[in-house]
Scaffold this motif. Structure first.
Motif, PDB file in Angstrom:
ATOM      1  N   ILE A 102      -4.425  96.895  64.195  1.00  0.00           N
ATOM      2  CA  ILE A 102      -3.111  96.594  64.796  1.00  0.00           C
ATOM      3  C   ILE A 102      -2.036  97.747  64.264  1.00  0.00           C
ATOM      4  O   ILE A 102      -1.327  97.998  65.258  1.00  0.00           O
ATOM      5  N   ILE A 103      -2.383  98.437  63.303  1.00  0.00           N
ATOM      6  CA  ILE A 103      -1.558  99.640  62.847  1.00  0.00           C
ATOM      7  C   ILE A 103      -1.819 100.713  63.866  1.00  0.00           C
ATOM      8  O   ILE A 103      -1.022 101.394  64.628  1.00  0.00           O
ATOM      9  N   PHE A 105      -3.112 100.564  66.790  1.00  0.00           N
ATOM     10  CA  PHE A 105      -2.994 100.298  67.998  1.00  0.00           C
ATOM     11  C   PHE A 105      -1.349 100.288  68.531  1.00  0.00           C
ATOM     12  O   PHE A 105      -1.185 100.931  69.498  1.00  0.00           O
ATOM     13  N   ALA A 106      -0.609  99.817  67.645  1.00  0.00           N
ATOM     14  CA  ALA A 106       0.728  99.863  67.820  1.00  0.00           C
ATOM     15  C   ALA A 106       1.150 101.428  67.827  1.00  0.00           C
ATOM     16  O   ALA A 106       1.897 101.939  68.698  1.00  0.00           O
ATOM     17  N   ALA A 107       0.502 102.042  66.999  1.00  0.00           N
ATOM     18  CA  ALA A 107       0.969 103.646  67.110  1.00  0.00           C
ATOM     19  C   ALA A 107       0.495 104.289  68.388  1.00  0.00           C
ATOM     20  O   ALA A 107       1.511 105.083  68.944  1.00  0.00           O
ATOM     21  N   LEU A 109       0.254 102.837  71.156  1.00  0.00           N
ATOM     22  CA  LEU A 109       0.857 102.241  72.088  1.00  0.00           C
ATOM     23  C   LEU A 109       2.260 102.989  72.349  1.00  0.00           C
ATOM     24  O   LEU A 109       2.821 103.354  73.469  1.00  0.00           O
ATOM     25  N   TYR A 110       3.006 103.185  71.141  1.00  0.00           N
ATOM     26  CA  TYR A 110       4.139 103.933  70.941  1.00  0.00           C
ATOM     27  C   TYR A 110       4.253 105.104  71.544  1.00  0.00           C
ATOM     28  O   TYR A 110       4.779 105.654  72.343  1.00  0.00           O
TER      29      TYR A 110
END
Length: 123
Positions: A102-103, A105-107, A109-110
């Motif tokens: 999750i960490i 993927f969020a990074a 994606l951002y």
């Protein structure tokens, strides 16, 4: 060379859908189908890496540090997805891997949305 993100986005969206399908198949106890989807998912990991590498080498001059971080983060996301499916097949715990996925993927994606070729909702 790859100058647009269409192929890359398509491959990683399909990879995510296959990952979710693999999770559902594992939970349903359909091990043979799980193994088949896992193998197809590995093919899509390669396609995501190839299309991402082509984008990286074509566009790194725009912002080399951030594109490099995104490339590294993307490989880490793929690694976490593979480790989760592998540990599920061996019936081992996956808790910390989910947090890392999750960490990362969020990074990624951002960064993908923020970089020059991405969609710019943050400006």
């Amino acid at each position: 060379m790859l100058t647009r993100t269409d192929a890359h986005v398509t491959t990683w969206v399909i990879a995510i859908l296959l990952f979710i399908l693999a999770l559902f198949l594992h939970r349903a106890g359909k091990e043979k189908a799980f193994k088949t989807v896992q193998m197809v998912l590995r093919l899509f990991y390669i396609l995501v890496i190839v299309t991402g590498a082509l984008l990286f080498f074509h566009n790194q001059r725009l912002d080399p540090a951030l594109y490099g971080l995104k490339l590294l983060g993307g490989i880490l996301v793929i690694g976490m997805m593979e480790m989760i499916t592998l540990r599920l097949s061996k019936r081992k715990s996956t808790g910390i891997l989910w947090v890392l996925l999750i960490i990362f993927f969020a990074a990624v994606l951002y960064l993908g949305l923020r970089l020059p070729m991405g969609w710019h909702p943050f400006y």
